[in-house]
Write a protein that holds these residues in place. Structure first.
Motif, PDB file in Angstrom:
ATOM      1  N   ASN A   1      47.938  53.042 -54.994  1.00 10.94           N
ATOM      2  CA  ASN A   1      46.506  52.799 -55.103  1.00 10.94           C
ATOM      3  C   ASN A   1      46.071  51.468 -54.524  1.00 10.94           C
ATOM      4  O   ASN A   1      44.910  51.306 -54.134  1.00 10.94           O
TER       5      ASN A   1
ATOM      6  N   ARG B   1      45.659  52.577 -50.978  1.00 11.70           N
ATOM      7  CA  ARG B   1      44.408  53.342 -50.872  1.00 11.70           C
ATOM      8  C   ARG B   1      43.200  52.407 -50.873  1.00 11.70           C
ATOM      9  O   ARG B   1      42.254  52.583 -50.099  1.00 11.70           O
ATOM     10  N   SER B   2      43.220  51.411 -51.755  1.00  9.67           N
ATOM     11  CA  SER B   2      42.083  50.509 -51.863  1.00  9.67           C
ATOM     12  C   SER B   2      41.936  49.640 -50.610  1.00  9.67           C
ATOM     13  O   SER B   2      40.810  49.363 -50.170  1.00  9.67           O
ATOM     14  N   CYS B   3      43.050  49.219 -50.037  1.00  9.09           N
ATOM     15  CA  CYS B   3      42.975  48.426 -48.815  1.00  9.09           C
ATOM     16  C   CYS B   3      42.377  49.249 -47.672  1.00  9.09           C
ATOM     17  O   CYS B   3      41.533  48.747 -46.902  1.00  9.09           O
ATOM     18  N   LYS B   4      42.791  50.487 -47.562  1.00 12.74           N
ATOM     19  CA  LYS B   4      42.229  51.349 -46.524  1.00 12.74           C
ATOM     20  C   LYS B   4      40.747  51.613 -46.765  1.00 12.74           C
ATOM     21  O   LYS B   4      39.952  51.669 -45.823  1.00 12.74           O
ATOM     22  N   GLU B   5      40.359  51.748 -48.021  1.00  7.78           N
ATOM     23  CA  GLU B   5      38.958  52.014 -48.370  1.00  7.78           C
ATOM     24  C   GLU B   5      38.055  50.827 -48.047  1.00  7.78           C
ATOM     25  O   GLU B   5      36.920  51.011 -47.599  1.00  7.78           O
ATOM     26  N   TYR B   6      38.575  49.609 -48.234  1.00  9.17           N
ATOM     27  CA  TYR B   6      37.731  48.423 -48.081  1.00  9.17           C
ATOM     28  C   TYR B   6      38.115  47.544 -46.891  1.00  9.17           C
ATOM     29  O   TYR B   6      37.757  46.359 -46.841  1.00  9.17           O
TER      30      TYR B   6
ATOM     31  N   PHE C   1      38.194  49.932 -56.279  1.00 11.99           N
ATOM     32  CA  PHE C   1      38.699  51.291 -56.055  1.00 11.99           C
ATOM     33  C   PHE C   1      38.936  52.005 -57.383  1.00 11.99           C
ATOM     34  O   PHE C   1      38.552  53.169 -57.552  1.00 11.99           O
TER      35      PHE C   1
ATOM     36  N   SER D   1      35.729  53.021 -58.942  1.00 11.58           N
ATOM     37  CA  SER D   1      35.095  54.154 -58.259  1.00 11.58           C
ATOM     38  C   SER D   1      35.685  55.486 -58.696  1.00 11.58           C
ATOM     39  O   SER D   1      35.023  56.523 -58.621  1.00 11.58           O
ATOM     40  N   THR D   2      36.939  55.466 -59.154  1.00  5.00           N
ATOM     41  CA  THR D   2      37.566  56.710 -59.596  1.00  5.00           C
ATOM     42  C   THR D   2      37.103  57.114 -60.991  1.00  5.00           C
ATOM     43  O   THR D   2      37.336  58.256 -61.415  1.00  5.00           O
TER      44      THR D   2
END
Length: 279
Positions: free
Chosen positions: A205, A208-213, A273, A276-277
């Motif tokens: 995660n 995932r959070s790095c890719k999201e932001y 992140f 947001s979930t």
């Protein structure tokens, strides 16, 4: 009271609350005789389901497949929901173990103990123990942890918080109960799953959070030279979250720790992140 991080004051075996002071598991179970078992561990706050439970569920199912157990998707949530009313307010380290009993029966053991605040930062030591990337059980989180426990004991004796394991090829793998990240060459790097590491839920995660932001990150081979030249180093798991490293004994002793400029950015992305979930 025990000082072990595995101390448990609340226990439930196959749906029944237990007294931890009394015998509960037969000595003839393969779980005790041969270490046949898989588990998940995570932080629970105020008896609420943990936010990344679905990822823990998926990893438990993977461990079951690799170790020859039969665990269905959703079982962890169902059984955990029956255990949570037994624990109170505050933060608890919860462990769910699926143990092999007699005649290949499976038994679900839940345990929980009050969790102390995570350390502000950590010191690591490179261990002599090695991981084989080709080990077919590499992705399973099992109760067979004698080598990992010994590595951790040696690191603790040397003044470190965690032992850092290399692969048999010499590249960096993981800690005994943590994943490792470095910020180097303008990106966040962590060893790839193909290097024989356990796929940590927090690791997943954070990526995932790095890719999201918009924080550059990659999963790749991580070398000792990367540790020596990294701007910042962190370790993670589902209980401590993401904490910075200040020293890696005999490698480098001047990492910025909590003063690292990227630490706040990565933690903020991870927090956003997770939030947001939940919405």
């Amino acid at each position: 009271m025990s000082t072990s991080k595995d101390f448990a004051s609340v226990l439930m075996l196959d749906g029944l609350a237990l007294d931890g002071a009394r015998p509960m598991i037969p000595a003839t179970w393969p779980a005790l005789m041969r270490g046949e078992g898989i588990f998940e561990a995570f932080l629970v706050t105020n008896s609420d389901l943990p936010p990344m439970l679905e990822d823990h569920d998926a990893r438990l199912c993977l461990s079951a497949e690799l170790a020859g157990f039969a665990v269905r998707s959703g079982q962890l949530r169902s059984k955990l929901s029956k255990f949570l009313p037994l624990i109170g307010q505050g933060q608890w380290r919860v462990r769910c173990s699926v143990l092999r009993g007699e005649n290949k029966q499976q038994h679900w053991l839940f345990s929980a103990g009050p969790e102390q605040p995570a350390p502000e930062s950590a010191v690591l030591m490179v261990s002599d123990f090695r991981l084989d990337p080709l080990d077919p059980m590499a992705g399973a989180k099992t109760i067979s942890r004698a080598a990992l426990q010994r590595a951790r004991e040696q690191a603790t004796a040397a003044g470190a918080f965690e032992a850092l394991l290399l692969t048999i090829d010499g590249d960096v793998a993981e800690g005994t109960s943590t994943n490792i990240f470095v910020y180097v060459d303008g990106k966040l790097k962590t060893p790839a799953l193909s290097r024989g590491i356990l796929g940590g839920v927090t690791r997943l995660n954070i990526l995932r959070s790095c890719k999201e932001y918009g924080i550059a990150c990659e999963e790749s081979s991580l070398e000792l030279d990367d540790l020596a030249t990294a701007e910042e180093v962190y370790i993670s798991n589902a209980v401590i979250g993401l904490i910075p490293v200040t020293k890696i004994l005999k490698i480098r002793e001047d990492y910025p720790g909590v003063k690292g400029s990227k630490l706040i950015e990565i933690r903020n992305a991870y927090r956003r992140f997770l939030e947001s979930t939940l919405t």
